[in-house]
Write a protein that holds these residues in place. Structure first.
Motif, PDB file in Angstrom:
ATOM      1  N   LYS A  39      43.718  42.188  46.617  1.00 28.68           N
ATOM      2  CA  LYS A  39      42.411  42.781  46.425  1.00 28.68           C
ATOM      3  C   LYS A  39      42.822  44.157  46.492  1.00 28.68           C
ATOM      4  O   LYS A  39      41.664  44.707  46.141  1.00 28.68           O
ATOM      5  N   TRP A  44      38.716  41.713  38.867  1.00 26.18           N
ATOM      6  CA  TRP A  44      37.987  40.553  38.058  1.00 26.18           C
ATOM      7  C   TRP A  44      36.458  40.513  38.473  1.00 26.18           C
ATOM      8  O   TRP A  44      36.068  41.139  39.534  1.00 26.18           O
ATOM      9  N   HIS A  47      33.228  36.586  42.164  1.00 22.48           N
ATOM     10  CA  HIS A  47      33.350  35.129  42.304  1.00 22.48           C
ATOM     11  C   HIS A  47      34.429  34.484  41.328  1.00 22.48           C
ATOM     12  O   HIS A  47      34.336  33.205  41.151  1.00 22.48           O
ATOM     13  N   SER A  48      35.424  35.468  40.683  1.00 19.85           N
ATOM     14  CA  SER A  48      36.258  34.884  40.025  1.00 19.85           C
ATOM     15  C   SER A  48      37.460  34.279  40.691  1.00 19.85           C
ATOM     16  O   SER A  48      37.592  34.260  42.148  1.00 19.85           O
ATOM     17  N   THR A  49      38.344  32.990  40.062  1.00 15.86           N
ATOM     18  CA  THR A  49      39.280  32.331  41.044  1.00 15.86           C
ATOM     19  C   THR A  49      40.573  32.460  40.386  1.00 15.86           C
ATOM     20  O   THR A  49      40.885  31.336  39.409  1.00 15.86           O
ATOM     21  N   HIS A  51      44.452  32.711  39.195  1.00 25.85           N
ATOM     22  CA  HIS A  51      45.636  32.166  39.377  1.00 25.85           C
ATOM     23  C   HIS A  51      46.787  33.287  39.811  1.00 25.85           C
ATOM     24  O   HIS A  51      46.988  34.302  39.169  1.00 25.85           O
ATOM     25  N   HIS A  52      47.167  33.088  40.838  1.00 30.68           N
ATOM     26  CA  HIS A  52      48.212  34.168  41.556  1.00 30.68           C
ATOM     27  C   HIS A  52      49.786  33.699  41.391  1.00 30.68           C
ATOM     28  O   HIS A  52      49.975  32.534  41.859  1.00 30.68           O
ATOM     29  N   ASP A 100      49.947  30.642  44.105  1.00 31.30           N
ATOM     30  CA  ASP A 100      49.796  29.690  43.320  1.00 31.30           C
ATOM     31  C   ASP A 100      51.107  29.042  42.749  1.00 31.30           C
ATOM     32  O   ASP A 100      51.311  27.767  42.695  1.00 31.30           O
ATOM     33  N   GLY A 178      46.619  27.961  35.245  1.00 21.63           N
ATOM     34  CA  GLY A 178      45.439  29.099  35.246  1.00 21.63           C
ATOM     35  C   GLY A 178      44.985  29.321  33.903  1.00 21.63           C
ATOM     36  O   GLY A 178      44.946  30.603  33.575  1.00 21.63           O
ATOM     37  N   SER A 328      48.204  38.219  38.029  1.00 19.34           N
ATOM     38  CA  SER A 328      47.175  37.802  38.435  1.00 19.34           C
ATOM     39  C   SER A 328      46.280  37.418  37.038  1.00 19.34           C
ATOM     40  O   SER A 328      46.162  38.055  36.274  1.00 19.34           O
ATOM     41  N   TYR A 330      43.458  35.465  34.706  1.00 19.57           N
ATOM     42  CA  TYR A 330      41.946  34.738  34.973  1.00 19.57           C
ATOM     43  C   TYR A 330      41.468  34.651  33.571  1.00 19.57           C
ATOM     44  O   TYR A 330      41.358  35.432  32.892  1.00 19.57           O
ATOM     45  N   ASN A 332      38.625  32.673  31.435  1.00 16.50           N
ATOM     46  CA  ASN A 332      37.525  31.800  31.735  1.00 16.50           C
ATOM     47  C   ASN A 332      37.096  31.204  30.504  1.00 16.50           C
ATOM     48  O   ASN A 332      36.346  31.955  29.656  1.00 16.50           O
TER      49      ASN A 332
END
Length: 399
Positions: A39, A44, A47-49, A51-52, A100, A178, A328, A330, A332
């Motif tokens: 954080k 992003w 509410h993004s998820t 992949h770490h 992850d 991801g 990180s 993302y 989508n």
């Protein structure tokens, strides 16, 4: 001196040293690694998820081949301290960052290529897994070999390459995580010019990569040895510790600091990565490769890509600030499976100072001996010194 004051002294000694070790080692590690919290730097949409992923380079476990000129006792303590540093950081990073996936960039061992006997190598393999245990629900890939694991180029040992693959898994493959492709290429085996049996697998993999599922997602390429660059033009940036941002172009016994230009271009043309992650050098370097004439004016992953050489995670890597790399991701995908742009964010994560705690504890050790000398005068002082040293060693290696 009567027994009660002696027991009181040693009880106080254990209490103070436990606090020193906790404050100087565990707490300082916690504070340092906590700064890398996702954080604190990833950006992003709400509410993004993402992949770490964590990337470790060059743990290079200290063994008998690391410092052959040193006394065995010194090597023993060096090994213990470096193992503790690696394990403590690895466990705390996992606890605080909850990744992850975790990837290693090779050179897991220092003398892996030298171990002819499987018994010795397997003992080191079990030691490696004690330092870097597996975690549930975390994808961990340790399959990428380094030149300290299997040799380099024409000097790759086929038996040691096959042994490494047997225990760590197949390299020259890709993972889909991801909505990204993690591509692993054994570039040091690809560099062999005299052993087709060593070279065929990575070359076949790259030749067939174009038609694979990997090319449908943004790609991250993992190679132990960095790809070729012009160090005068492609400087490493301010985070590099050595050589004033210039990357060395050298080769010698069982090593080469960059993959040859022709092979580097071949790897990039076949994989078209958005990001390349490499190790081997132990120090940080961030450059860009142009894949087409548009270069950085075009699209990442098509016209250019970034390459980051990840810092060594070990305290014996010859740098003052070990680190790991954080990814990180993302991507989508919309209903038409169209890829997002700018799907990769990355950040260096510095690990605790490898020698700060050692210096603190060394100073405290000398102070403790002087205090004992003052308290006990010359009364069996050598026995007290041995007892103090034993207690401190036990506390350090078992906290």
């Amino acid at each position: 001196m009567t027994t009660a004051p002696v027991l009181k002294f040693y009880l106080g000694l254990v209490t103070i040293w436990w606090f020193l070790i906790y404050a100087g080692d565990t707490w300082s590690a916690y504070r340092t690694i906590k700064k890398c919290s996702w954080k604190n730097w990833e950006k992003w949409p709400a509410h993004s998820t993402p992949h770490h992923s964590l990337v470790y380079a060059d743990p290079q476990l200290v063994d008998d081949y690391s410092y052959p000129e040193r006394l065995q006792l010194i090597n023993y303590f060096t090994k213990k301290l470096s193992d503790h540093y690696l394990h403590r950081n690895y466990m705390m990073v996992n606890e605080l960052l909850r990744p992850d996936s975790i990837f290693f960039l090779g050179d897991l061992f220092d003398g892996g290529r030298e171990h002819d006997g499987d018994d010795v190598w397997f003992k080191e393999y079990k030691r490696f897994n004690r330092i870097f245990p597996k975690f549930p629900n975390v994808r961990i890939n340790m399959a990428l070999p380094g030149n300290h694991d299997i040799g380099f180029g024409n000097e790759v040992h086929l038996d040691k390459l096959m042994r490494f693959r047997t225990f760590f898994g197949d390299v020259n493959t890709f993972d889909l995580l991801g909505n990204h492709s993690f591509i692993l290429i054994d570039s040091i085996s690809l560099s062999s010019q005299s052993q087709p049996v060593v070279t065929n697998d990575p070359r076949w993999f790259l030749d067939n990569l174009t038609d694979s599922l990997a090319m449908q997602y943004p790609r991250i390429l993992f190679t132990h040895v960095p790809l070729f660059r012009d160090p005068a033009e492609q400087t490493c940036g301010p985070l590099r510790e050595h050589n004033k941002q210039l990357f060395p172009i050298q080769k010698g016994y069982q090593y080469q600091t960059v993959i040859d230009p022709e092979l580097s271009n071949f790897i990039l043309a076949k994989s078209k990565p958005s990001l390349v992650l490499s190790g081997d050098d132990h120090d940080y370097c961030h450059i860009q490769h142009e894949l087409t004439d548009l270069g950085t004016k075009g699209t990442v992953g098509e016209d250019y890509c970034d390459e980051i050489t990840v810092k060594a995670c070990s305290m014996t890597g010859g740098i003052s600030k070990p680190a790991i790399q954080l990814l990180s991701l993302y991507n989508n995908l919309d209903n038409n499976h169209k890829q997002s742009s700018n799907t990769i964010q990355q950040q260096i994560c510095f690990l605790p100072s490898p020698f700060g705690a050692v210096k603190l504890l060394g100073f405290a050790y000398v102070a403790t001996l002087l205090l004992a000398l003052r308290k006990f005068k010359t009364e069996k002082i050598h026995l007290h010194a041995i007892a103090i040293s034993t207690i401190i060693i036990i506390l350090i290696f078992n906290h």
